[in-house]
Design an enzyme around this catalytic site. Structure first.
Site, mmCIF file in Angstrom:
data_model
loop_
_atom_site.group_PDB
_atom_site.id
_atom_site.type_symbol
_atom_site.label_atom_id
_atom_site.label_comp_id
_atom_site.label_asym_id
_atom_site.label_seq_id
_atom_site.Cartn_x
_atom_site.Cartn_y
_atom_site.Cartn_z
ATOM 1 N N ASN A 17 2.766 7.790 -3.004
ATOM 2 C CA ASN A 17 3.984 7.265 -2.388
ATOM 3 C C ASN A 17 5.222 7.477 -3.247
ATOM 4 O OD1 ASN A 17 3.676 4.338 -0.212
ATOM 5 N ND2 ASN A 17 2.925 6.404 0.050
ATOM 6 N N ARG A 58 -4.413 14.786 0.803
ATOM 7 C CA ARG A 58 -4.603 13.512 1.489
ATOM 8 C C ARG A 58 -5.999 13.410 2.092
ATOM 9 N NH1 ARG A 58 -0.860 9.473 2.687
ATOM 10 N NH2 ARG A 58 0.629 9.485 0.979
ATOM 11 N N ASN A 60 6.851 -0.389 0.462
ATOM 12 C CA ASN A 60 6.906 0.527 1.598
ATOM 13 C C ASN A 60 5.840 0.112 2.609
ATOM 14 O OD1 ASN A 60 5.442 3.758 2.070
ATOM 15 N ND2 ASN A 60 7.080 2.882 3.286
ATOM 16 N N GLY A 77 -2.919 3.658 4.672
ATOM 17 C CA GLY A 77 -3.134 4.955 5.300
ATOM 18 C C GLY A 77 -4.182 5.774 4.584
ATOM 19 N N HIS A 118 9.031 7.674 8.555
ATOM 20 C CA HIS A 118 8.553 6.493 7.836
ATOM 21 C C HIS A 118 8.684 6.631 6.332
ATOM 22 C CE1 HIS A 118 6.430 2.720 7.807
ATOM 23 N NE2 HIS A 118 5.411 3.188 7.099
#
Length: 286
Positions: free
Chosen positions: A47, A186, A107, A39, A264
């Site tokens: 994470n 991000r 993950n 991503g 998620h």
């Protein structure tokens, strides 16, 4: 302990097959390698950094930036399926640290990598925690690709704040988690041209027929003998929860835990429950 566990203080480096890879290390006890998903702007710390203080009380935690992600280097050319590139990096990390085996926690894409490592290097893997793993579940009820994967691909085509926000919204059940700081961090990490290229190139290997696996991961699960804990958010829009049904029946030694009010990112939205589940599973019987 938690005050000392910053991204900077835990950063370590290792060279595997000519690639300089970053990982974060903390704690003592049985080794636990944590593998992030894919991503925009993803890294091992993004994470799992918030989970490190609790997990490091029980395990020697090794949070790896997989090749091309975070601060880790990448091959000049992706000449095979990215999952195999990442799996070799995991084995290389264990070799460099002289670890005969370790628990693996993966993950999403990291779950696919962990599964591949366990299938092909079973003696190097103790127990497996697979959190909404890619390639392992089979989404029989919804469209493919999923909504979350479509939003991720949209971002790789046009990396804007709006598109990273659209992707992040598919990752969670409660959008209040998506603070401006999280979104901006991000986006800043994901806007690096090298990071965009690495993400695009990794995903291109999944679509390249020349790099396709002869047998997909989900069709190999019966041969995996490790003890496995699968963790899934009931409201996951990236790897939908119904995808857990097939692996929960095919894996001979697997438990499945479904988390309500969760998308998620189980490790973020159900942080305390996630940490308890992982710790209980990996220490049971020891």
């Amino acid at each position: 302990m938690s005050a000392e566990l910053t991204a900077e203080s835990t950063t370590r480096w290792v060279t595997v097959d000519g690639l300089k890879l970053r990982y974060h290390e903390a704690g003592s006890g049985p080794p636990l390698v944590l593998l992030h998903g894919s991503g925009p702007g993803v890294s091992g710390w993004a994470n799992f950094g918030a989970n490190l203080p609790v997990l490091a009380e029980h395990f020697r935690c090794l949070i790896l930036d997989q090749p091309g992600f975070g601060a880790s280097g990448r091959p000049e050319v992706y000449d095979r399926n990215y999952l195999r590139i990442a799996a070799d990096a995991v084995i290389g990390l264990l070799d460099q640290l002289e670890l005969p085996s370790a628990h693996l926690l993966g993950n999403s894409m990291g779950g696919a990598v962990a599964t591949l490592v366990a299938l092909e290097h079973g003696a190097r893997v103790d127990r497996l925690v697979l959190m909404a793993p890619g390639g392992v579940g089979v989404n029989a009820l919804g469209p493919e690709p999923s909504e979350g994967i479509r939003r991720l691909l949209d971002f790789t085509v046009e990396p804007t704040r709006e598109r990273v926000l659209a992707w992040l919204r598919t990752m969670v059940f409660d959008e209040q988690i998506l603070t401006d700081e999280l979104i901006d961090n991000r986006l800043a990490a994901a806007s690096d041209p090298a990071a965009i290229a690495a993400l695009r190139d990794a995903y291109a290997t999944f679509a390249n027929p020349a790099f396709a696996e002869q047998v997909p991961l989900w069709a190999r699960l019966r041969t995996l003998r490790n003890q496995v804990l699968m963790l899934w958010g009931r409201d996951d829009r990236v790897t939908p929860a119904e995808g857990a049904l097939l692996p929960s029946r095919q894996l001979p030694n697997a438990d499945l835990r479904l988390f309500g009010r969760c998308g998620h990112w189980v490790q973020i939205e159900r942080k305390a429950a996630f940490e308890r589940a992982v710790t209980d599973f990996l220490t049971d019987g020891l």
